[in-house]
Design an enzyme around this catalytic site. Structure first.
Site, mmCIF file in Angstrom:
data_model
loop_
_atom_site.group_PDB
_atom_site.id
_atom_site.type_symbol
_atom_site.label_atom_id
_atom_site.label_comp_id
_atom_site.label_asym_id
_atom_site.label_seq_id
_atom_site.Cartn_x
_atom_site.Cartn_y
_atom_site.Cartn_z
ATOM 1 N NE ARG A 83 -2.529 1.100 3.547
ATOM 2 C CZ ARG A 83 -3.280 1.027 4.643
ATOM 3 N NH1 ARG A 83 -4.578 0.798 4.550
ATOM 4 N NH2 ARG A 83 -2.745 1.177 5.844
ATOM 5 C CE LYS A 185 -2.267 4.940 7.194
ATOM 6 N NZ LYS A 185 -3.659 5.264 7.562
ATOM 7 C CD GLU A 221 -11.550 6.187 4.025
ATOM 8 O OE1 GLU A 221 -11.144 6.837 4.996
ATOM 9 O OE2 GLU A 221 -10.798 5.536 3.282
#
Length: 341
Positions: A83, A185, A221
């Site tokens: 990720r 992220k 989210e």
């Protein structure tokens, strides 16, 4: 810190504590150096660094767990590494190879072994890997140099008084743009969430739920976590969107729901107008594993799922199964656990 100093593990919160050693590696002239451990927890960088001015940075979060026999293990660090590569690619930073990422995490855990909380306390050693753009730069372009670091902090159990449902409200701001950086992220996503989080807490909610930025009709989210719901016919459902951060916890829960609990699993649109399809709901991520959702405020009404005071049975089983695997109490799927030797 002396290895003989005792720590009150029960009083730990999710906050910073300086531990003994951390890892730092520098990318320069097209390659990463071999990296090193250092006692220094302060970073000195150019005032013109892209991390400061243009948000060229990303980070990860994972934990080291103490098992019943005293061993220490990491949970799926290879997925965090993959990720981070995706995040680096999105903001034009050099990839940290999976092997280098895992090795750095292992080095930091080994160097701080006495900071890994004892089994049974519910506490863990939280790892924070990061990559930042550094060096002298003024224009909007990728940095000439980069820093990859990993530090470790002991943190207490997320639910000190036991896992209990909390309520959320719908944000009137967006966390990410369509086709933006929502799936990476990066810090900017979190900076943008601070004001709506503050507004939600001021009104008595745990946090806010973000809808899709294009149509504002679908759940994306929950604060800084991913959403899931359990339907009345026993399906585990979670949203899919290019602006959702792909949670390693969520994909782990999807596997456990299917293979361990024998539930049907669907990754699909979750429309805010269809909350009635869910009998249980939760938010999932590294810190809490699962935060049960008691209710969601939408259009002035609080929609309650299983209960505002009790955790739903499927949510509880998912939580217990995943935490059991992370702490070495339950056999893990192949490749999920990395022992710190």
């Amino acid at each position: 810190m002396s290895k003989n100093v005792s720590i009150d593990w029960s009083s730990l919160s999710f906050s910073y504590t300086k531990t003994d050693l951390r890892y730092v590696s520098i990318w320069k002239d097209g390659k990463w150096d071999e990296g090193k451990l250092t006692e220094d927890n302060m970073i000195t960088i150019s005032e013109a660094s892209t991390a400061i001015h243009y948000g060229q940075q990303c980070f990860e979060g994972l934990k080291a767990y103490r098992t019943p026999n005293g061993d220490v293990q990491l949970f799926r660090p290879d997925e965090n590494a993959k990720r981070m590569i995706q995040s680096c690619n999105r903001v034009m930073m050099p990839e940290v190879p999976v092997e280098k990422f895992i090795d750095a995490c292992m080095q930091v855990v080994k160097a701080n072994l006495h900071w890994v909380p004892p089994y049974g306390t519910g506490a863990t050693l939280y790892l924070r890997p990061y990559v930042i753009g550094i060096g002298h730069n003024l224009g909007v372009k990728s940095a000439p140099e980069f820093m990859f670091g990993v530090f470790a902090v002991p943190v207490g159990p997320y639910f000190k008084g036991g896992m209990a449902p909390v309520n959320f409200t719908i944000a009137d701001m967006d966390r990410a743009a369509p086709h933006g950086t929502g799936a990476a992220k990066v810090g900017g996503n979190y900076a943008g969430s601070m004001l709506p989080n503050y507004e939600a807490k001021k009104r008595g909610f745990a946090d806010c739920i973000y809808l899709d930025p294009a149509t504002h009709t679908k759940i994306e989210e929950v604060g800084a976590a991913n959403f899931f719901g359990i339907t009345s016919d026993g399906k585990f459902v979670t949203p899919i969107s290019p602006s959702i951060l792909p949670s390693i916890t969520k994909y782990s829960l999807m596997h456990l729901a299917k293979e361990y609990l024998k539930l049907s699993v669907e990754e699909r649109d979750c429309y805010i107008d269809n909350l009635d399809e869910f009998t249980e709901a939760g938010a999932c991520g590294t810190a809490a594993v699962i935060t049960p959702i008691g209710g969601i405020e939408y259009k002035g009404q609080l929609h309650v799922f299983h209960s505002e005071t009790e955790v739903g049975p499927v949510t509880k089983k998912l939580y217990d199964t995943l935490v059991g695997i992370q702490f070495g109490e339950i056999d893990a799927p192949k490749g999920w656990i990395y022992k710190v030797e």
